[in-house]
Scaffold this motif. Structure first.
Motif, PDB file in Angstrom:
ATOM      1  N   UNK A 157     -10.029 -45.798   9.214  1.00  0.00           N
ATOM      2  CA  UNK A 157     -10.954 -46.769   8.626  1.00  0.00           C
ATOM      3  C   UNK A 157     -12.309 -46.084   8.469  1.00  0.00           C
ATOM      4  N   UNK A 158     -12.747 -45.930   7.213  1.00  0.00           N
ATOM      5  CA  UNK A 158     -13.964 -45.166   6.950  1.00  0.00           C
ATOM      6  C   UNK A 158     -15.171 -46.085   6.805  1.00  0.00           C
ATOM      7  N   UNK A 159     -16.218 -45.775   7.552  1.00  0.00           N
ATOM      8  CA  UNK A 159     -17.497 -46.495   7.446  1.00  0.00           C
ATOM      9  C   UNK A 159     -18.503 -45.513   6.850  1.00  0.00           C
ATOM     10  N   UNK A 160     -18.942 -45.724   5.601  1.00  0.00           N
ATOM     11  CA  UNK A 160     -19.675 -44.687   4.872  1.00  0.00           C
ATOM     12  C   UNK A 160     -21.186 -44.712   5.023  1.00  0.00           C
ATOM     13  N   UNK A 161     -21.698 -45.301   6.091  1.00  0.00           N
ATOM     14  CA  UNK A 161     -23.147 -45.479   6.216  1.00  0.00           C
ATOM     15  C   UNK A 161     -23.738 -44.548   7.265  1.00  0.00           C
TER      16      UNK A 161
END
Length: 412
Positions: A34-38
């Protein structure tokens, strides 16, 4: 800025997979990334698919909402359920990465994990990991993560030396990652990793030893140590090109790797992948999610720019959070491209990835030219003779230093 995505064939709007990709799936582990791009700021060496507040406006001026991000990602998890249909597998590993996942409230990370649990279920011993920036968590935050179901955490330490962190544009205070390990243990995390980087311009051997010793003093059960790679387009690459800092040096990288192996082994850790060491007394300290990648199992990568692999089909999502959210809002797969791996592709990838593991790769994977190269590698001290006699190619310490060259010879 993030690097450009690879080329590939179009992904169907439904995200559907070829029937052959789903054949035999019950025998393969399934994981979720699960990618969190922040990120609060962009580190000078980073070309990952991450965005600061100033970079969140996408094509057409559409602003990606960080507040709605978890709900959007949960939409992709529900899409995964539709695509995988009656897949009987429960999820064995979940890994939340970034970016800085811990910029989101712990409840958001918990809702993403809950979506995986609700749609697929988790195995009884599921490994659930998140990455974390040391400055973005508190004891209370870690307690809430643990309550949400996370049982493994990885802190970005990079270095214990302030001047090294400065070259990398890391914003955390020296000593804070080590404190985070204690806070994570107090919150109930069984497994804790510290990420280190070696070979930063201006780092000395003593700086690197100090970083290793500081990491070990915190008593994590897993340490990752990566050679600094200077990617084109990053701030660090521009600084090196202008002569502001010296370039990286392969010989220095090799020396630092040897220092890491010596120091970590003496502390009771053993390598199980070229850049990863875990407690020798606890096999569960290894990162099972990364082992899933290295052994070619199945994983679904949810989030902007995330990559997935199921049954020999690999695909990747659109990179910008705004484009990603728009696709899901319109009921479309966010996939940007995909490729169907041939039998030969999969053979070569097994050699590339499994040779990095302490278990090595089966010699039967090698073509005749690769088998000849393996025999030479044993004579040259690059492969262990014992495992070779048992039918496996396992890198020696010297072989690990030259892993890329060994792989090139073996895949011929």
């Amino acid at each position: 800025m993030p690097s450009a995505p690879p080329d590939g064939d179009p992904v169907p709007e439904s995200g559907s997979l070829p029937p052959e990709a789903l054949a035999g799936r019950a025998s393969r582990p399934l994981g979720f990334y699960l990618h969190v791009p922040y990120c609060a700021t962009r580190c000078g060496y980073c070309d990952f698919n991450t965005y600061t507040a100033a970079e969140l406006r996408g094509p057409g001026g559409v602003l990606a909402s960080q507040e709605r991000y978890a709900a959007t990602l949960c939409d992709e998890i529900r899409l995964a359920r539709k695509v995988l249909g009656d897949d009987p597998r429960r999820v064995a590993t979940v890994f939340v990465g970034g970016g800085t996942p811990t910029l989101l409230p712990p409840e958001d990370l918990g809702s993403m994990l809950a979506a995986v649990r609700d749609e697929f279920g988790l195995t009884a011993d599921a490994e659930v990991t998140t990455e974390a920036n040391p400055e973005s968590v508190s004891p209370q935050y870690l307690e809430r993560l643990r309550e949400a179901g996370f049982n493994r955490i990885s802190f970005g330490m990079q270095s214990a030396r302030r001047h090294v962190l400065g070259v990398l544009d890391r914003t955390h205070t020296p000593g804070r990652p080590e404190a985070c390990v204690a806070e994570a243990r107090a919150a109930g995390f069984r497994h804790v990793n510290l990420d280190l980087i070696y070979g930063t311009p201006g780092e000395s051997d003593d700086d690197w030893r100090a970083s290793l010793e500081a990491a070990l003093a915190a008593e994590p059960d897993h340490v990752s140590a990566y050679a600094l790679i200077v990617e084109e387009g990053t701030r660090l690459a521009r600084r090196i090109r202008r002569g502001e800092v010296p370039p990286t040096d392969d010989d220095v990288h090799a020396d630092r790797y040897l220092i890491a192996e010596e120091t970590l082994s003496a502390a009771g850790m053993s390598w199980y992948e070229v850049s990863n060491w875990a407690s020798a007394s606890d096999p569960s300290a290894r990162c099972r999610h990364n082992e899933l990648y290295w052994t070619g199992a199945d994983w679904w990568g949810a989030g902007p720019g995330a990559h997935s692999h199921v049954g020999g089909v690999r695909w990747w999502n659109v990179k910008h959070p705004a484009a990603y959210a728009q696709a899901l809002a319109e009921g479309r797969s966010p996939g940007a491209g995909r490729e169907v791996l041939t039998t030969e592709d999969r053979r070569v990838e097994r050699i590339l990835l499994e040779l990095r593991l302490s278990a090595g790769c089966p010699l039967q994977l090698l073509a005749p030219a690769g088998a000849d190269a393996a025999r030479r590698a044993v004579d040259e001290g690059l492969l262990e003779p014992g495992p070779y006699g048992e039918g496996r190619a396992v890198l020696t310490l010297r072989g690990r230093l030259l892993a890329d060259a060994v792989v090139r010879d073996l895949v011929d």
